[in-house]
Design a protein around this motif. Structure first.
Motif, PDB file in Angstrom:
ATOM      1  N   PHE A   1      41.781 -10.978  -4.177  1.00 54.28           N
ATOM      2  CA  PHE A   1      42.762 -10.714  -3.111  1.00 54.28           C
ATOM      3  C   PHE A   1      43.906 -11.704  -3.258  1.00 54.28           C
ATOM      4  O   PHE A   1      43.682 -12.902  -3.462  1.00 54.28           O
ATOM      5  CB  PHE A   1      42.105 -10.873  -1.742  1.00 54.28           C
ATOM      6  CG  PHE A   1      41.275  -9.682  -1.329  1.00 54.28           C
ATOM      7  CD1 PHE A   1      41.820  -8.652  -0.571  1.00 54.28           C
ATOM      8  CD2 PHE A   1      39.942  -9.577  -1.728  1.00 54.28           C
ATOM      9  CE1 PHE A   1      41.063  -7.561  -0.204  1.00 54.28           C
ATOM     10  CE2 PHE A   1      39.181  -8.477  -1.359  1.00 54.28           C
ATOM     11  CZ  PHE A   1      39.736  -7.468  -0.608  1.00 54.28           C
TER      12      PHE A   1
ATOM     13  N   GLY B   1      38.045  -7.051   9.651  1.00 51.45           N
ATOM     14  CA  GLY B   1      38.605  -8.285   9.091  1.00 51.45           C
ATOM     15  C   GLY B   1      39.899  -8.056   8.330  1.00 51.45           C
ATOM     16  O   GLY B   1      40.937  -8.651   8.651  1.00 51.45           O
ATOM     17  N   LEU B   2      39.853  -7.185   7.317  1.00 59.16           N
ATOM     18  CA  LEU B   2      41.034  -6.995   6.467  1.00 59.16           C
ATOM     19  C   LEU B   2      42.198  -6.407   7.237  1.00 59.16           C
ATOM     20  O   LEU B   2      43.351  -6.704   6.942  1.00 59.16           O
ATOM     21  CB  LEU B   2      40.687  -6.096   5.276  1.00 59.16           C
ATOM     22  CG  LEU B   2      39.861  -6.774   4.175  1.00 59.16           C
ATOM     23  CD1 LEU B   2      39.579  -5.805   3.040  1.00 59.16           C
ATOM     24  CD2 LEU B   2      40.575  -8.008   3.635  1.00 59.16           C
TER      25      LEU B   2
ATOM     26  N   ASP C   1      36.637 -13.386  -6.526  1.00 58.48           N
ATOM     27  CA  ASP C   1      35.170 -13.499  -6.610  1.00 58.48           C
ATOM     28  C   ASP C   1      34.669 -12.654  -7.766  1.00 58.48           C
ATOM     29  O   ASP C   1      35.375 -11.791  -8.282  1.00 58.48           O
ATOM     30  CB  ASP C   1      34.524 -13.099  -5.276  1.00 58.48           C
ATOM     31  CG  ASP C   1      34.725 -11.639  -4.936  1.00 58.48           C
ATOM     32  OD1 ASP C   1      34.324 -10.782  -5.740  1.00 58.48           O
ATOM     33  OD2 ASP C   1      35.293 -11.340  -3.844  1.00 58.48           O
TER      34      ASP C   1
HETATM   35  P1  ADP Z   1      34.110  -6.113   6.925  1.00 64.46           P
HETATM   36  O1  ADP Z   1      34.050  -6.812   8.228  1.00 64.46           O
HETATM   37  O2  ADP Z   1      33.221  -4.943   6.823  1.00 64.46           O
HETATM   38  O3  ADP Z   1      34.026  -7.038   5.760  1.00 64.46           O
HETATM   39  P2  ADP Z   1      36.800  -5.887   6.168  1.00 64.46           P
HETATM   40  O4  ADP Z   1      37.920  -5.171   6.815  1.00 64.46           O
HETATM   41  O5  ADP Z   1      36.939  -7.347   6.007  1.00 64.46           O
HETATM   42  O6  ADP Z   1      35.534  -5.482   6.958  1.00 64.46           O
HETATM   43  O7  ADP Z   1      36.567  -5.233   4.773  1.00 64.46           O
HETATM   44  C1  ADP Z   1      36.509  -3.843   4.651  1.00 64.46           C
HETATM   45  C2  ADP Z   1      35.624  -3.445   3.525  1.00 64.46           C
HETATM   46  O8  ADP Z   1      36.198  -3.853   2.288  1.00 64.46           O
HETATM   47  C3  ADP Z   1      34.285  -4.109   3.546  1.00 64.46           C
HETATM   48  O9  ADP Z   1      33.393  -3.355   4.349  1.00 64.46           O
HETATM   49  C4  ADP Z   1      33.880  -4.106   2.124  1.00 64.46           C
HETATM   50  O10 ADP Z   1      33.277  -2.874   1.786  1.00 64.46           O
HETATM   51  C5  ADP Z   1      35.201  -4.221   1.392  1.00 64.46           C
HETATM   52  N1  ADP Z   1      35.451  -5.605   0.929  1.00 64.46           N
HETATM   53  C6  ADP Z   1      36.242  -6.514   1.514  1.00 64.46           C
HETATM   54  N2  ADP Z   1      36.284  -7.661   0.781  1.00 64.46           N
HETATM   55  C7  ADP Z   1      35.493  -7.458  -0.264  1.00 64.46           C
HETATM   56  C8  ADP Z   1      35.107  -8.265  -1.408  1.00 64.46           C
HETATM   57  N3  ADP Z   1      35.577  -9.488  -1.571  1.00 64.46           N
HETATM   58  N4  ADP Z   1      34.287  -7.693  -2.300  1.00 64.46           N
HETATM   59  C9  ADP Z   1      33.829  -6.446  -2.148  1.00 64.46           C
HETATM   60  N5  ADP Z   1      34.126  -5.648  -1.142  1.00 64.46           N
HETATM   61  C10 ADP Z   1      34.934  -6.149  -0.196  1.00 64.46           C
END
Ligand code: ADP
Length: 424
Positions: free
Chosen positions: A418, A391-392, A358
């Motif tokens: 990613f 999520g991650l 992105d």
């Molecule tokens: P969330 O549910 O908060 O998105 P994730 O575990 O998926 O939790 O992601 C952890 C953190 O990583 C997010 O809070 C965000 O700050 C960062 N993050 C994840 N994906 C992206 C992305 N594509 N661009 C920017 N920041 C991201």
């Protein structure tokens, strides 16, 4: 609590090792005592046999020969002829020595020589004798001569042997003591290292529970206040509050499901069911699923797939789709309107790679190492209500179960890329 367990484990470990060490040392010392004693006995026996043979074979026993026998200080030799000590004995022995040999003589005649009709004279005898807390090895030989007897007394004081053994005991005691201290130090560090992962996991669990309850509190409070407000509101307000409660309920369901996935992964009950699947089709399906949402959010979503046919691979299609959804959903959430998201699939000699790129707000280098942690959100000020920071971390668990990797890099020009990499 861990300090106590650490101390107790160190104690148990040290105690068990020390006990084994002490038993082994005691066994070694016992065997060494027995061996040395046997050697002394054997050499004593053979020495006396030699002396006796010499005396038997010669008509006269010279003083110089006797003093030569005593010269190494090992034995004291006494000879009695017709019950009268040799001049050599009288000249060379102290009063104390004479008292000792007299006692031994008496002991011998009292205990070993029988009187009366059945009397007999043993040719040679040897026994342990203790006087004034000192141990002696005594050898007695009787040589019949000219209607009388020559009596030979060889006395070996065992003080040297006992002193030698005592020195050995002392040396062993200090070695064992030193080793116990070393075992203690080693087990202190060893058990500390052993407990570290358990301690860390307990801390993580406590953090997880506290973060989870914190996250659960907000939707529950919102639902309760919406329900409370419904009682007082008019029809329109009731509808509005019911919508809020429903939305929060849905949020709550997502959160609980996420937590359940992680709990399953922690319990190792999280399983994947691998099936032969077409990876490019999985990405295409995910692309199609998010097209409408991207359109709604004014984001351009595009995909590039290899021209050649992609071979099907074994993977859990539902779980991989879940990972792709998490990554695409994040890309949508963290990209400003007007931005773009690019999905692609390609193969390397060893792996298959899904890329979600992105041009959104990106992730700073300080935050990158933590984004896969539970409940971690890079910037709490930009928290989105539907994002819990799980999520991650769920995505990583799924990828780990496939023995793959998930990486994040900066998109050239801004944003995040990613890569979901699975071995072929
Ligand atoms: P969330 O549910 O908060 O998105 P994730 O575990 O998926 O939790 O992601 C952890 C953190 O990583 C997010 O809070 C965000 O700050 C960062 N993050 C994840 N994906 C992206 C992305 N594509 N661009 C920017 N920041 C991201």
């Amino acid at each position: 609590m861990f300090k106590k367990v650490h101390l107790r484990l160190t104690l148990i470990f040290t105690a068990v090792c020390s006990l084994i060490l002490m038993i082994m040392s005691a066994l070694y010392l016992y065997l060494s005592y027995q061996n040395t004693k046997t050697n002394i006995y054997q050499s004593f026996q053979s020495d006396i046999e030699t002396i006796l043979t010499n005396i038997e074979g010669s008509t006269a026993v010279s003083d110089s020969w006797l003093s030569k026998l005593e010269s190494d200080g090992k034995y004291k030799i006494y000879i009695y002829d017709h019950e009268i000590p040799f001049t050599f004995v009288k000249n060379t022995k102290s009063e104390q020595d004479m008292k000792l040999v007299t006692d031994i003589r008496e002991h011998y005649f009292a205990n070993y020589q029988l009187t009366g009709e059945n009397s007999y004279v043993p040719y040679y005898i040897e026994f342990d004798y203790t006087a004034n807390s000192k141990n002696y090895l005594v050898g007695i030989g009787i040589i019949p001569r000219n209607e009388g007897n020559l009596e030979l007394f060889v006395i070996y004081p065992q003080t040297k042997f006992h002193a030698q053994m005592n020195r050995l005991y002392l040396q062993f005691a200090s070695i064992v003591f030193g080793t116990i201290i070393l075992i203690w130090i080693f087990s202190w560090y060893f058990t500390k290292r052993l407990l570290k992962p358990i301690e860390e996991s307990q801390i993580k669990q406590a953090q997880f529970i506290s973060s989870a309850s914190h996250e659960l509190r907000t939707p529950v409070a919102t639902i309760l206040s919406a329900l409370g407000a419904m009682d007082k509101g008019n029809e329109e307000e009731k509808k509005e509050f019911s919508q809020i409660a429903k939305k929060e309920g849905e949020r709550l369901t997502i959160l609980v499901n996420d937590m359940l996935s992680l709990a399953r992964s922690d319990n190792h009950t999280f399983t994947i069911t691998k099936k032969v699947s077409e990876p490019d089709t999985l990405l295409l399906d995910s692309y199609e699923a998010f097209l409408a949402l991207c359109h709604e959010k004014n984001l351009s979503l595009n995909i590039s797939l290899p021209d050649s046919t992609v071979l099907p691979r074994k993977m859990d299609p539902l779980r991989i789709k879940q990972v792709l959804s998490i990554l695409i959903s994040n890309a949508i959430s963290y990209t400003n309107p007007g931005g773009s998201i690019h999905l692609s699939f390609y193969e390397t000699p060893k792996d298959i790679v899904f890329s979600i790129c992105d041009n959104g707000i990106g992730i700073s280098d300080e935050n990158k190492p933590y984004i896969f942690d539970r409940f971690y959100r890079a910037d709490s000020s930009r928290n989105k209500k539907e994002h819990f920071g799980l999520g991650l971390c769920i995505a990583k668990e799924i990828v780990d179960a496939h023995k793959g990797t998930i990486t994040v890099t900066d998109t050239p020009g801004g944003g995040s890329t990613f890569l979901l990499i699975l071995p072929k």
